[in-house]
Design an enzyme around this catalytic site. Structure first.
Site, PDB file in Angstrom:
ATOM      1  N   SER A 227       0.848  -1.190   0.000  1.00 55.09           N
ATOM      2  CA  SER A 227       0.000   0.000   0.000  1.00 55.09           C
ATOM      3  C   SER A 227       0.884   1.240   0.000  1.00 55.09           C
ATOM      4  O   SER A 227       2.060   1.192   0.378  1.00 55.09           O
ATOM      5  CB  SER A 227      -0.892   0.024   1.239  1.00 55.09           C
ATOM      6  OG  SER A 227      -0.115   0.291   2.397  1.00 55.09           O
ATOM      7  N   ASP A 228       0.307   2.371  -0.420  1.00 56.18           N
ATOM      8  CA  ASP A 228       0.970   3.632  -0.150  1.00 56.18           C
ATOM      9  C   ASP A 228       0.809   3.925   1.338  1.00 56.18           C
ATOM     10  O   ASP A 228      -0.015   3.312   2.027  1.00 56.18           O
ATOM     11  CB  ASP A 228       0.383   4.751  -1.018  1.00 56.18           C
ATOM     12  CG  ASP A 228       1.372   5.878  -1.268  1.00 56.18           C
ATOM     13  OD1 ASP A 228       2.322   6.029  -0.462  1.00 56.18           O
ATOM     14  OD2 ASP A 228       1.214   6.618  -2.258  1.00 56.18           O
ATOM     15  N   TRP A 229       1.554   4.874   1.832  1.00 55.20           N
ATOM     16  CA  TRP A 229       1.622   5.127   3.269  1.00 55.20           C
ATOM     17  C   TRP A 229       0.291   5.689   3.788  1.00 55.20           C
ATOM     18  O   TRP A 229      -0.217   6.684   3.280  1.00 55.20           O
ATOM     19  CB  TRP A 229       2.765   6.085   3.557  1.00 55.20           C
ATOM     20  CG  TRP A 229       4.099   5.435   3.785  1.00 55.20           C
ATOM     21  CD1 TRP A 229       4.912   5.615   4.867  1.00 55.20           C
ATOM     22  CD2 TRP A 229       4.789   4.498   2.949  1.00 55.20           C
ATOM     23  NE1 TRP A 229       6.058   4.847   4.749  1.00 55.20           N
ATOM     24  CE2 TRP A 229       6.005   4.149   3.587  1.00 55.20           C
ATOM     25  CE3 TRP A 229       4.494   3.894   1.726  1.00 55.20           C
ATOM     26  CZ2 TRP A 229       6.920   3.252   3.040  1.00 55.20           C
ATOM     27  CZ3 TRP A 229       5.402   3.001   1.174  1.00 55.20           C
ATOM     28  CH2 TRP A 229       6.592   2.691   1.828  1.00 55.20           C
TER      29      TRP A 229
ATOM     30  N   SER B  37      -2.899   4.533   3.650  1.00 56.13           N
ATOM     31  CA  SER B  37      -3.883   4.632   2.562  1.00 56.13           C
ATOM     32  C   SER B  37      -4.946   3.547   2.600  1.00 56.13           C
ATOM     33  O   SER B  37      -5.759   3.463   1.683  1.00 56.13           O
ATOM     34  CB  SER B  37      -3.171   4.578   1.206  1.00 56.13           C
ATOM     35  OG  SER B  37      -2.598   3.300   0.979  1.00 56.13           O
TER      36      SER B  37
END
Length: 720
Positions: free
Chosen positions: A266-268, A270
């Site tokens: 995942s993006d941070w 998110s």
């Protein structure tokens, strides 16, 4: 089974032959993807052996990040804690962490790299960054970013590769191989349809499958086929669900359609539903823990797998086999890259930093786009001249913000670069008087924008900047404007009043040296726009995406507000993005996709197809002669577009399907060879959910810009 036929079959060959009537046609070898040191099946076998020895607590600790930028390591299994670092245009040094690089090269931004249209250079650019990662003990680079340029206001356009899926795909595949051949893992991001940073955490991209497959997936597809070992999901929702916990996106599009089998993170901060995350196909929740300064609504336990997974297992909402899959994918990726068998750090790469600076400089030279030249450039340094330099970015380096910010070292400002060539003939005045403006033979006005992750920026310059440029132009007609930005800007108000216009993008630490060389005629400009620059934002396909009554903002406060209502961003334009849109709507842009001037002239002639008719599924070879009829050596980007004359679905008037950048000496001629494959004539069929080529008439169009086609040929495709 992967439904997508790889772009990688499309290739080009250049011949130095000067005879225009040569009848043979040449087809190149296939692009060579990255192969990890340990094959997938062998790596997975090792991963399963380790998995079988792990406790459930160890497994759970591995599927969430640690200390913000690290994965969990286990000494007893010889599993390293991987450091993940941003970003596509160089190493973002995080000074608050220990054991960071003392310096890293700031390369021109990725959109500048796309402007080079130089695939080999993309590989060298990435190789240089990969070597700096190895020197800094960075296992995973959080790049390349490749979200398509849908709107000019997107704050992260500078991190990406422009509006065309084919151009982006070719640059990305070379980037991935260049990066991973150093032993540094590349991360394709942000998956998918993340084309605005305006309240990105509450932005829902509503987009159909055909549009995804034709416009927003090809760059990711190319990266996957090139052997990328990691993918990062995006902040936004896709058709109603957050990308990082969206099974249709991760398992459906990425794993099943594109065939990706390695690490998905995942993006941070998110993802917001641990149960959905575990069942989606994601492997790694980053950063795995809350951020202290975030508001309480960003710190709920259910947002983080390490805090929630055990209770989900007890409640029967997820199964241990789901956790096993995630851990296996993480381990398999690490093992395949050889990270359990060698150190991540390799200090020998410090010796290559000077070479990296040279790559950054060459990228600068080939990325700076000459958009307008009314007999003003180049400026002869031996002439009786005087240059006034003014504007915001005269004596500082423009750059983007957020995770992709790279400071660099030994920075060369525009002032220094011009002084190095012109000496005392260049004078910098921050606020010149009217008398100053009239007194100089030439004016260079350096302006730009600060684009950043977390928010979008206005397409328009401030009234103050527009008025300054118009005022200077009214007093001295020999004004050259340099624009340093991460995307297109509104230059309509003064474009006709100036003599010269140079798009410098974010040039990194040394790109302005290339700018000065172009101004002086030492380097012949060869860059081409990877975007269309519209006359006004209202002309663009994404206009109206900001909800009524809302407005643009700057700063991070709005970005974190997941408590705000979800806003639909409807991709109603479908596949008509960029030049496809402007041609479809007959809207004349200010500057067209693929456009860029040179100090020499090129003539296109003798376009020939190997056959006038082929069966669906067959390739077609073609060639064209390009002659440098000017007095200066140069590099030309030869662009090949395909038009489907009659189709059962609405298609763009033409689409880029091949290109090649060729060096041609003054007075010389080259024959340039291309091969187009079945995929280059296909569209994504929503009914069959596959690529489809319809029998019928097609046109092959060759030129130096999307609006400057210089040769064409007809092709008939018959049923197989």
């Amino acid at each position: 089974m992967n439904k997508l036929i790889p772009f990688l079959l499309v290739c080009i060959l250049i011949s130095a032959c000067n005879e225009p009537n040569v009848q043979e046609y040449k087809t190149t070898t296939m692009f060579q993807p990255f192969q990890p040191p340990i094959a997938y099946e062998d790596a997975k076998e090792q991963a399963l052996k380790i998995l079988n020895q792990m406790t459930i607590d160890e497994k759970i600790s591995m599927i969430g990040g640690h200390n913000v930028f690290f994965t969990k390591g286990f000494e007893r299994f010889n599993i390293p804690a991987m450091y993940l670092s941003d970003a596509t245009q160089g190493v973002n040094i995080r000074r608050h962490l220990d054991d960071q690089l003392e310096k890293s090269v700031a390369f021109p931004s990725p959109i500048a790299l796309a402007s080079t249209w130089n695939k080999e250079l993309a590989g060298n650019y990435a190789k240089s960054i990969g070597e700096e990662c190895r020197a800094g003990e960075i296992a995973v680079l959080l790049g390349p970013g490749m979200n398509i340029y849908r709107i000019s206001q997107n704050g992260r356009n500078f991190e990406y590769f422009g509006e065309d899926p084919y151009l982006a795909a070719r640059m990305i595949e070379n980037y991935v191989v260049g990066m991973q051949n150093t032993g540094t893992m590349a991360t394709l991001k942000h998956f998918v349809a993340n084309n605005t940073d305006y309240k990105r955490r509450t932005s829902n991209s509503v987009v159909d499958k055909r549009t995804l497959h034709e416009i927003y997936l090809p760059a990711f597809e190319a990266g996957v086929d090139a052997g990328a070992m990691a993918v990062m999901t995006s902040y936004n929702l896709v058709n109603g669900e957050y990308a990082g916990q969206n099974k249709e996106v991760i398992t459906g599009l990425l794993r099943e359609d594109l065939g990706f089998k390695w690490l998905v993170m995942s993006d941070w901060w998110s993802v917001y539903d641990a149960e959905k995350v575990i069942q989606s196909g994601l492997d790694l929740d980053m950063p795995g823990e809350p951020r202290a300064e975030y508001p309480d609504y960003m710190k709920k336990d259910e947002f983080f797998l390490r805090f929630t997974t055990k209770s989900l297992l007890k409640e029967g909402k997820v199964k241990e086999e789901d956790i096993n899959r995630m851990v296996t994918n993480i381990l398999t990726t690490e093992i395949a890259m050889g990270l359990l068998e060698r150190p991540i750090k390799d200090a020998s790469y410090f010796e290559n930093f000077d070479q990296h600076v040279e790559v950054a400089l060459q990228t600068g030279r080939e990325s700076i786009v000459l958009l307008k030249n009314d007999h003003i450039l180049p400026i002869d340094k031996t002439g009786e001249i005087s240059i006034l330099l003014t504007g915001e970015y005269s004596d500082k380096i423009p750059h983007g913000g957020g995770a992709a910010e790279v400071v660099g070292y030994n920075q060369v400002t525009m002032l220094k670069a011009l002084k190095d060539i012109y000496g005392d003939k260049v004078t910098y005045i921050k606020e010149p008087t009217d008398e100053d403006i009239k007194a100089f033979s030439h004016i260079i006005y350096s302006t730009g924008t600060f684009d950043s992750e977390g928010w979008d920026k206005s397409f328009d310059f401030s009234e103050e900047i527009n008025n300054k440029i118009k005022h200077i132009a009214s007093l001295n007609k020999n004004i050259i404007v340099s624009v340093s930005s991460g995307s297109g800007t509104n230059m309509s108000e003064w474009n006709d009043a100036i003599a010269g216009l140079i798009y410098s993008w974010y040039p990194g630490q040394i790109g302005f040296k290339g700018f000065a060389e172009i101004v002086a005629g030492i380097t012949n400009p060869s860059a081409k726009l990877p975007i269309t620059i519209e006359k006004k934002f209202e002309d663009s396909p994404g206009y109206g995406y900001i909800p009524e009554g809302q407005e643009l903002y700057t700063g991070w406060d709005q970005d974190h507000r997941i408590i705000d209502p979800i806003t639909d961003v409807k991709y109603d334009e479908g596949v008509f993005v960029g030049y496809r849109w402007y041609e479809h709507k007959a809207i004349e842009p200010l500057y067209a996709f693929g456009f860029g001037l040179s100090y020499t002239n090129y003539e296109y002639s003798n376009l020939q197809l190997e056959n006038k008719s082929i069966k669906a599924g067959e390739n077609i070879n073609l060639k064209i002669d390009i002659e440098n009829t000017g007095e200066m050596d140069g590099k030309e980007v030869v662009q090949v577009y395909v038009r489907d004359v009659e189709s059962s679905v609405e298609r763009p008037l033409k689409e880029l399907k091949d290109f090649k950048k060729v060096s041609i000496a003054a007075g010389d001629k080259q024959t340039v060879y291309f091969t187009l494959t079945n995929r280059d004539f296909a569209f994504w069929d929503a009914k069959t959910e596959d690529w489809k080529v319809e029998a019928g008439k097609f046109e092959i169009l060759v030129g130096k810009a999307s609006n400057n086609i210089l040769a064409s040929a007809k092709l008939e495709i018959t049923e197989e």
